[in-house]
Design a protein around this motif. Structure first.
Motif, short mmCIF file in Angstrom:
data_model
loop_
_atom_site.label_atom_id
_atom_site.label_comp_id
_atom_site.label_asym_id
_atom_site.label_seq_id
_atom_site.Cartn_x
_atom_site.Cartn_y
_atom_site.Cartn_z
N ARG A 280 0.97 -1.21 0.08
CA ARG A 280 0.02 0.00 0.04
C ARG A 280 1.05 1.30 0.09
O ARG A 280 0.50 2.30 -0.74
CB ARG A 280 -0.87 0.10 1.01
CG ARG A 280 -1.97 1.14 1.18
CD ARG A 280 -2.93 0.97 0.13
NE ARG A 280 -3.93 2.27 -0.13
CZ ARG A 280 -3.25 3.01 -1.06
NH1 ARG A 280 -2.45 3.41 -1.35
NH2 ARG A 280 -4.19 4.13 -0.94
N TRP A 284 1.13 4.25 -2.91
CA TRP A 284 1.13 5.53 -2.49
C TRP A 284 2.18 6.32 -3.17
O TRP A 284 2.08 7.41 -3.80
CB TRP A 284 1.03 5.82 -1.17
CG TRP A 284 1.07 7.23 -0.65
CD1 TRP A 284 -0.04 8.23 -0.91
CD2 TRP A 284 1.91 7.76 0.26
NE1 TRP A 284 0.49 9.52 -0.39
CE2 TRP A 284 1.57 9.11 0.32
CE3 TRP A 284 3.02 7.17 1.08
CZ2 TRP A 284 2.41 9.89 1.20
CZ3 TRP A 284 3.70 8.11 1.70
CH2 TRP A 284 3.50 9.36 1.81
N SER B 208 -9.48 4.77 3.17
CA SER B 208 -8.11 4.55 2.68
C SER B 208 -7.52 5.63 1.72
O SER B 208 -6.79 6.23 1.85
CB SER B 208 -7.75 3.06 2.41
OG SER B 208 -6.47 2.97 2.26
N ALA B 209 -8.55 5.61 0.55
CA ALA B 209 -8.05 6.37 -0.54
C ALA B 209 -7.90 7.99 -0.05
O ALA B 209 -6.83 8.74 -0.45
CB ALA B 209 -9.01 6.25 -1.83
N GLN B 210 -8.81 8.46 0.64
CA GLN B 210 -8.72 9.80 1.16
C GLN B 210 -7.57 10.29 2.10
O GLN B 210 -6.86 11.12 1.70
CB GLN B 210 -10.07 10.16 1.85
CG GLN B 210 -10.37 11.54 2.00
CD GLN B 210 -11.63 11.99 2.72
OE1 GLN B 210 -11.71 11.33 3.69
NE2 GLN B 210 -12.17 13.39 2.56
N GLY B 213 -4.42 10.14 -0.06
CA GLY B 213 -4.69 11.35 -0.75
C GLY B 213 -4.02 12.51 -0.15
O GLY B 213 -3.72 13.54 -0.67
#
Lengths: 293, 293
Positions: A280, A284, B208-210, B213
């Motif tokens: 992960r 990222w 998770s994505a936020q 980000g």
């Protein structure tokens, strides 16, 4: 865009870098500084970060286009109260605080209807160094700035602040204040809290000297943020206490889960956890294209 | 010092860098490689990290001056068993494992009296990158190497390993194996475990994505070691499980203590904790003069 007069309150790393960036961009006529510590302001003036030191808020706010509040978030409320009587209708205010729900509340309480002129913001840039000596014109270059506009803001006010940050080289986005505080409790405030706690624990121990004697690069990077400004981080933790507690508890649950794997010598479970984390994180990093490229 | 023949078992970041450093120092005639993965060995040979691939342990150990074991610590015991039948009395062995009590035990079990020829060691250098492609001749330059000699070692064996690491540019010190494992559980294994846990927790979440980000530089440095080699770290955690559990528990106690300050909005307590951490870390950094300077 050209601002005739910008006021920076709190001329440290963030405030000083903001002033330097605007000057480097040719986006400002005069930068006036205010702050708690005369010595810091004098140093800022000597470095050319600010053009002059304001004698008081009346002087500072006279004909000012923009005020940037760059002090620890715990001081924002009282500063807003001090400046409110001298605030004309044409001055826009923004801030650089790492928490936004508390700043919005303070703005509404101190400014009343004039809170429409206050556009809260958070530049996602910093360093473990603090003070005007560490300020630099490129601190915000290709860094993100998150604005959390109030319902009262007009689009013109928001656009002005957006343009100012763009002039500093930053990539501007918008977020709801509650979302902001929840997200940054996780990705920023929690890691700072964890790093401070680890170094603090080691510092208290009888074998402290031996531990630090063998600490190396992994420890150095993991704890870099434990060299951050204590007062600033005290204020952030207090201001975002409830969201940070939620994140801290979630992390402690995760640690207990991981402890079960470790205590049970669960090789598969540990490797799956480490694999997921590495995969992960690497994904990222791969996606981290600097804005504008 | 000139070694005619050095065997590197496990030609990844550490083993490959060791070979490159000895070659750069002109301290070795021939470097022979062994390992699990033929493709890695072929890549190492193509890069000139090793001169040739050994066909088996008999071939590798024939006339070898030194063997360097550079695989994840979980494999050291079985590798020692495999090589034991072919080990002459003139070959010295060392390793690069991050845990030392388990390695000493494995050496005694596999080698019997010949464990006197095995001098356990731990180079305090690494990177979150792994594999021979990341190997470089200066990886150990001005880095520490901790030897944890067995009671059975002669001073001559220890001195040989010491000189080899000095030829790589490293600063060599000695520690008792139990002390080593206790100290590194704290300053290295715990931070890795904590970083893996944080990224794993974020990776599992609905938001998770936020989170990723908005993650920035502080998060990146704090979690750098969560990009470390999962299998290697699984083995380290298992091998040093009891010392790591002690450290993990001490840290969780510290987090609970800190949580009390946070939940109670104890401004003074939080600032004192952060101050102590920053002051201790900065003092540590100030004292970090690279060896030899």
């Amino acid at each position: 865009m050209m601002l005739k007069k910008v006021v920076v309150c709190g001329v440290g790393l963030i405030g000083g870098s903001f002033a330097l960036a605007l000057k480097a961009a040719g986006a400002v006529g005069e930068v006036v500084g205010l702050g708690r510590t005369q010595a810091s302001l004098a140093a800022a003036q000597q470095r050319g970060v600010i053009d002059r030191i304001a004698s008081d808020w009346a002087d500072a706010l006279h004909d000012a286009d923009l005020v940037f509040l760059a002090m620890p978030v715990g001081q924002v409320a009282s500063v807003l109260v001090s400046m409110a009587p001298y605030l004309s209708s044409t001055t826009v205010i923004t801030d650089g605080g790492s928490t936004k729900v508390d700043v919005a509340l303070a703005a509404r309480q101190a400014l009343g209807a004039q809170c429409a002129q206050f556009v809260p913001g958070h530049p996602i840039a910093g360093a473990e160094k603090s003070g005007v000596a560490a300020a630099r014109a490129d601190l915000f270059y290709q860094k993100r700035v998150v604005l959390t506009p109030l319902a009262e803001n007009t689009e013109a006010h928001i656009a002005l602040v957006e343009h100012v940050w763009q002039a500093c080289g930053a990539e501007v986005s918008r977020l709801d204040a509650e979302d902001h505080d929840r997200v940054f409790a996780a990705v920023s405030h929690l890691p700072h809290f964890l790093a401070f706690a680890l170094v603090h624990e080691f510092a208290q121990r009888a074998d402290s000297a031996q531990l630090f004697g063998f600490a190396a690069g992994g420890f150095r990077d993991f704890t870099r943020i434990a060299s951050s400004h204590p007062e600033m981080w005290r204020d952030i933790c207090l201001a975002n206490r409830s969201a940070l507690l939620v994140e801290l508890d979630a992390y402690m649950v995760e640690l207990m889960r991981a402890r079960v794997l470790l205590a049970g010598a669960d090789a598969e479970g540990l490797q799956a956890m480490f694999d997921t984390a590495r995969t992960r994180r690497d994904a990222w990093l791969d996606g981290l294209t600097p804005p504008g490229e």
